[in-house]
Enzyme design. Structure first.
Site, short mmCIF file in Angstrom:
data_model
loop_
_atom_site.label_atom_id
_atom_site.label_comp_id
_atom_site.label_asym_id
_atom_site.label_seq_id
_atom_site.Cartn_x
_atom_site.Cartn_y
_atom_site.Cartn_z
N ASN A 165 -4.21 -4.31 1.41
CA ASN A 165 -3.05 -3.54 1.86
C ASN A 165 -2.83 -2.28 1.03
O ASN A 165 -2.72 -2.35 -0.19
CB ASN A 165 -1.79 -4.41 1.79
CG ASN A 165 -1.65 -5.30 2.99
OD1 ASN A 165 -2.64 -5.60 3.66
ND2 ASN A 165 -0.44 -5.73 3.27
N HIS A 182 -2.07 -7.94 -1.21
CA HIS A 182 -0.95 -7.02 -1.08
C HIS A 182 -0.82 -6.22 -2.38
O HIS A 182 -1.35 -6.61 -3.41
CB HIS A 182 0.36 -7.79 -0.81
CG HIS A 182 0.50 -8.17 0.61
ND1 HIS A 182 1.35 -7.52 1.47
CD2 HIS A 182 -0.15 -9.11 1.35
CE1 HIS A 182 1.25 -8.07 2.67
NE2 HIS A 182 0.34 -9.03 2.63
N ASP A 201 3.47 -5.88 9.10
CA ASP A 201 3.40 -6.20 7.67
C ASP A 201 4.74 -6.80 7.23
O ASP A 201 5.81 -6.29 7.59
CB ASP A 201 3.13 -4.86 6.94
CG ASP A 201 2.84 -5.03 5.47
OD1 ASP A 201 2.36 -6.10 5.07
OD2 ASP A 201 3.08 -4.05 4.72
N ASP A 256 6.36 -13.53 6.50
CA ASP A 256 6.50 -13.61 5.04
C ASP A 256 7.73 -14.44 4.69
O ASP A 256 8.84 -13.93 4.60
CB ASP A 256 6.60 -12.20 4.45
CG ASP A 256 6.77 -12.25 2.93
OD1 ASP A 256 6.77 -13.36 2.37
OD2 ASP A 256 6.90 -11.17 2.32
N1 PH4 Z 1 2.54 -3.39 1.64
C1 PH4 Z 1 3.30 -2.20 2.07
C2 PH4 Z 1 4.78 -2.48 2.22
C3 PH4 Z 1 5.55 -1.27 2.70
O1 PH4 Z 1 9.22 -1.35 3.60
P1 PH4 Z 1 7.98 -0.51 3.36
O2 PH4 Z 1 7.53 0.23 4.59
O3 PH4 Z 1 8.11 0.40 2.16
O4 PH4 Z 1 6.87 -1.62 3.01
O5 PH4 Z 1 2.73 -4.54 2.28
C4 PH4 Z 1 1.61 -3.37 0.61
O6 PH4 Z 1 1.13 -4.43 0.20
C5 PH4 Z 1 1.23 -2.03 0.01
O7 PH4 Z 1 0.91 -2.12 -1.35
P2 PH4 Z 1 0.86 -0.77 -2.25
O8 PH4 Z 1 2.26 -0.41 -2.60
O9 PH4 Z 1 0.07 -1.15 -3.47
O10 PH4 Z 1 0.18 0.27 -1.46
ZN ZN Z 2 2.71 -6.10 0.93
#
Ligand code: PH4
Ligand code: ZN
Length: 312
Positions: free
Chosen positions: A258, A215, A89, A111
């Site tokens: 996501n 996302h 991701d 990204d």
């Molecule tokens: N993501 C999750 C990103 C997580 O750096 P990290 O591990 O905190 O990154 O890509 C989403 O799109 C999740 O969306 P949400 O916050 O609405 O669940």
């Molecule tokens: Zn995301």
């Protein structure tokens, strides 16, 4: 069934008009809860990890972290009868993307959405060339996920431009695309009424036809917020994407949803509840039980809502 390419899961969903939630994990317990839900609901599963998760799991070494995740996910995939894939991701750093590919992830996200359009095209094209050579599929992003302070509907340049999306897909051969339509990461997505740009999404789908990704799609489940707050959390002002809005985005062409925040909140709700009610327990297999049950419940609800139940 096997460990599969994320592209296969998403192309089937695209043809049959449903979506798969992609769940972020950082450790074994979340994976266990998601897998149990997938078995129970006979749903395909997409597991994803951020660069931060790779670094965390590998004690600072992203390749080691990536290998740990591949081993965990593959072990479940190889011994179960539902399709499971593993996705990187928000890959931003070439080193992390290469580590994920080398370790055996089934797809990666590049990204470069913070870069100007032409640069995003160039970077994405490079990753697509490398990834496709070894059978790994690729997600890219166009537009920016807006924070709560941004008035996304007056900031035209923040959201995806549908004509650019068409050009982007043609030029990069990316397998799935995340178009920014007004969501943001985390538990505080909207100040007032929740609102996404459906028209924009519809146009992107019409012009590209490929699987699309939402996302920042957590709903911020009120039941979990209430339990967590009952046992000491403060999530005041939290707001996610309501279920009916999510369903509408699926109708309009979203195939990958996501989800990270909702699982984190479910876990903390269960953990707080358990620890409040049992001050003597110190065995992690026991004190994480309620937390895992709540994560599983949220995962099941998503599988049913998005239409991926019984699609394995
Ligand atoms: N993501 C999750 C990103 C997580 O750096 P990290 O591990 O905190 O990154 O890509 C989403 O799109 C999740 O969306 P949400 O916050 O609405 O669940
Ligand atoms: Zn995301």
């Amino acid at each position: 069934m096997p460990y599969v390419n994320t592209k296969d899961i998403l192309e089937k969903a695209n043809k049959e008009y449903y979506a798969i939630a992609a769940f972020n994990i950082n450790n074994l317990e979340f994976l266990q809860a998601i897998v149990e839900a997938g078995i129970e609901k006979r749903s395909p599963i997409i597991i994803e990890t951020s660069e931060g998760a790779m670094k965390y799991a590998g004690l600072g070494d992203p390749l080691r972290g990536a290998r740990i995740f591949v081993k965990m996910v593959r072990e479940f995939a190889d011994t179960l009868n539902i399709p499971i894939s593993l996705h990187l991701d928000h890959g931003k750093d070439f080193k992390y993307i290469m580590a994920a590919i080398k370790a055996g992830y089934s797809s990666v996200m590049i990204d470069a959405s913070d870069k100007p359009f032409e640069e995003n095209v160039r970077i994405t094209k490079d990753i697509v060339r490398i990834a496709h050579a070894v059978g790994v599929s690729v997600e890219a992003e166009l537009g920016k996920l807006a924070g709560i302070e941004d008035n996304v509907f007056s900031a035209e340049n923040v959201l995806v431009n549908p004509d650019e999306a068409k050009k982007f897909v043609e030029e990069t051969s990316v397998d799935f695309l995340a178009p920014a339509i007004g969501t943001s990461h985390g538990a505080f997505k909207f100040k007032g009424e929740a609102k996404l740009d459906f028209e924009r999404l519809k146009k992107v789908k019409e012009l590209t036809g490929i699987p699309l990704v939402l996302h920042g799609a957590s709903s911020v489940v009120q039941e979990m917020v209430d339990i967590a707050e009952k046992y000491g959390a403060d999530f005041g002002g939290s707001k996610g994407v309501p279920s009916d809005i999510l369903k509408e985005t699926v109708k309009l062409g979203i195939n990958k949803v996501n989800t990270d925040t909702d699982l984190r909140m479910a876990f903390i709700a269960g953990l707080r509840e358990f620890l409040h009610n049992d001050s003597k327990e110190f065995d992690p297999r026991k004190y994480m039980k309620t937390a895992k049950e709540y994560v599983k419940k949220v995962v099941i609800d998503r599988m049913e809502l998005l239409g991926s139940a019984e699609k394995a």
